[in-house]
Design an enzyme around this catalytic site. Structure first.
Site, mmCIF file in Angstrom:
data_model
loop_
_atom_site.group_PDB
_atom_site.id
_atom_site.type_symbol
_atom_site.label_atom_id
_atom_site.label_comp_id
_atom_site.label_asym_id
_atom_site.label_seq_id
_atom_site.Cartn_x
_atom_site.Cartn_y
_atom_site.Cartn_z
ATOM 1 N N GLY A 150 0.785 -1.237 0.000
ATOM 2 C CA GLY A 150 0.000 0.000 0.000
ATOM 3 C C GLY A 150 0.812 1.279 0.000
ATOM 4 N N ARG A 190 -5.434 -0.008 -6.416
ATOM 5 C CA ARG A 190 -4.167 0.589 -5.955
ATOM 6 C C ARG A 190 -3.651 1.631 -6.942
ATOM 7 N NH1 ARG A 190 -2.287 -2.483 -1.626
ATOM 8 N NH2 ARG A 190 -2.578 -4.735 -1.731
ATOM 9 N N PHE A 221 -13.562 3.437 4.837
ATOM 10 C CA PHE A 221 -12.600 2.585 4.155
ATOM 11 C C PHE A 221 -12.261 3.223 2.812
ATOM 12 C CE2 PHE A 221 -11.114 -0.971 1.607
ATOM 13 C CZ PHE A 221 -10.196 -1.532 2.472
ATOM 14 N N ASP A 248 -4.725 2.874 11.025
ATOM 15 C CA ASP A 248 -6.138 2.693 11.348
ATOM 16 C C ASP A 248 -6.218 2.341 12.831
ATOM 17 O OD1 ASP A 248 -8.870 2.322 10.868
ATOM 18 O OD2 ASP A 248 -8.628 0.311 10.108
ATOM 19 N N GLU A 289 4.431 4.907 6.071
ATOM 20 C CA GLU A 289 3.199 4.111 6.041
ATOM 21 C C GLU A 289 2.147 4.767 5.151
ATOM 22 O OE1 GLU A 289 1.874 1.421 6.877
ATOM 23 O OE2 GLU A 289 2.794 0.565 8.673
ATOM 24 N N ASP A 290 1.267 3.960 4.603
ATOM 25 C CA ASP A 290 0.148 4.482 3.832
ATOM 26 C C ASP A 290 -0.955 5.000 4.750
ATOM 27 O OD1 ASP A 290 -0.394 1.922 4.763
ATOM 28 O OD2 ASP A 290 -1.088 1.134 2.846
HETATM 29 P P1 5GP Z 1 -4.147 -1.085 11.288
HETATM 30 O O1 5GP Z 1 -3.292 -2.235 11.746
HETATM 31 O O2 5GP Z 1 -3.609 0.264 11.665
HETATM 32 O O3 5GP Z 1 -5.581 -1.255 11.696
HETATM 33 O O4 5GP Z 1 -4.247 -1.185 9.728
HETATM 34 C C1 5GP Z 1 -3.186 -0.926 8.921
HETATM 35 C C2 5GP Z 1 -3.382 -1.580 7.577
HETATM 36 O O5 5GP Z 1 -4.758 -1.891 7.314
HETATM 37 C C3 5GP Z 1 -2.984 -0.613 6.501
HETATM 38 O O6 5GP Z 1 -1.600 -0.682 6.216
HETATM 39 C C4 5GP Z 1 -3.841 -1.045 5.352
HETATM 40 O O7 5GP Z 1 -3.248 -2.116 4.689
HETATM 41 C C5 5GP Z 1 -5.115 -1.524 6.023
HETATM 42 N N1 5GP Z 1 -6.129 -0.458 6.078
HETATM 43 C C6 5GP Z 1 -6.559 0.220 7.155
HETATM 44 N N2 5GP Z 1 -7.509 1.123 6.833
HETATM 45 C C7 5GP Z 1 -7.658 1.017 5.491
HETATM 46 C C8 5GP Z 1 -8.490 1.701 4.537
HETATM 47 O O8 5GP Z 1 -9.283 2.602 4.826
HETATM 48 N N3 5GP Z 1 -8.356 1.302 3.247
HETATM 49 C C9 5GP Z 1 -7.493 0.322 2.853
HETATM 50 N N4 5GP Z 1 -7.470 0.022 1.556
HETATM 51 N N5 5GP Z 1 -6.718 -0.341 3.704
HETATM 52 C C10 5GP Z 1 -6.779 0.014 5.014
#
Ligand code: 5GP
Length: 188
Positions: free
Chosen positions: A49, A171, A158, A109, A105-106
Site C-alpha cells: 500500500g 491501488r 474505508f 487505522d 506508512e500508507d
Molecule cells: P491497522 O493495523 O492500523 O488497523 O491497519 C493498517 C493496515 O490496514 C494498513 O496498512 C492497510 O493495509 C489496512 N487499512 C486500514 N484502513 C484502510 C483503509 O481505509 N483502506 C485500505 N485500503 N486499507 C486500510
C-alpha cells in the site's frame, strides 16, 4: 471474481485529489529534509500500500538516504478490518543498526500493524525511529503510538487508491476515494 471495467466508476467520493496528495507530499518532504539534515536517513516502507507514497516522498527529500522495503500481511481479519496479527512476508534487506529510520506508512487505522512494526524495528537497534504516514484515521486507534509526520487525518471510512486496495484492486488510482457501498455488498 468479476473484473471491474471502469475503476473510477466504483468510487463514490474523491477524498483527496492527486494535486492535494502531491502538495502534501512535497510539504512532508521539506520538513523531513530539514529535520534529518546531517543524519543517516533510511526510509523503510511497507508493501504494497505504501508504494506510491514512498516513491513520491523519497523524491521530495533533498538529502542522501537509503531505502528498504518490508512486506507484511495481517491474517485473521477481513478485507476491510485488520486483526493485528502480522506475518512478515519480506524482511529488511540490510541492517538498520545505527541508522535514523523513518517508517513510511500508507495509513494508520487501529495502529495494530504499526505497533508490531515499531517493536520489530526497535529490536534492530536503529539510532532513531520515527513514523510518517500519509493517512491517519484517529477515530479507530486501539494502540496509542506517537506519529511524527501525518499527511491527512481522514474520517472513519474505508478508502482506496494511491496504493490502497480493496481485494487487491484500486491501488493504481491517482487519488484517494471511498468505494460505493454496492462494491462491498457484491463481494461480502
Ligand atoms: P491497522 O493495523 O492500523 O488497523 O491497519 C493498517 C493496515 O490496514 C494498513 O496498512 C492497510 O493495509 C489496512 N487499512 C486500514 N484502513 C484502510 C483503509 O481505509 N483502506 C485500505 N485500503 N486499507 C486500510
Amino acid at each position: 471474481m468479476s473484473h471491474t471495467v471502469d475503476l473510477e466508476a466504483d468510487i463514490g467520493e474523491v477524498l483527496l485529489s492527486e494535486a492535494e496528495i502531491a502538495a502534501k507530499t512535497a510539504e512532508l518532504g521539506r520538513r523531513i529534509s530539514e529535520d534529518y539534515a546531517g543524519r543517516n536517513l533510511t526510509l523503510v516502507s511497507v508493501l504494497k500500500g505504501s508504494l506510491p507514497f514512498m516513491a513520491d516522498l523519497m523524491r521530495q527529500i533533498s538529502l542522501p538516504l537509503r531505502i528498504d522495503l518490508m512486506e507484511v500481511s495481517s491474517y485473521g481479519g477481513t478485507a476491510t478490518e485488520s486483526s493485528g496479527l502480522v506475518r512478515i512476508i519480506k524482511d529488511l534487506s540490510a541492517s538498520i543498526a545505527d541508522e535514523d529510520v523513518l517508517l513510511v506508512e500508507d495509513i494508520i487505522d487501529t495502529g495494530l500493524t504499526l505497533n508490531y512494526l515499531v517493536r520489530y524495528l526497535r529490536g534492530k537497534n536503529p539510532a532513531s525511529l520515527r513514523i510518517c504516514t500519509l493517512l491517519d484515521k484517529p477515530a479507530r486507534r486501539l494502540v496509542d503510538i506517537p506519529v511524527d509526520y501525518v499527511g491527512f487525518e481522514i474520517p472513519d471510512q474505508f478508502v482506496v487508491g494511491y496504493g490502497l486496495d480493496y481485494s487487491e484492486r484500486y491501488r493504481n488510482l491517482r487519488f484517494v476515494g471511498v468505494l460505493r457501498p454496492e462494491v462491498y455488498s457484491a463481494h461480502e
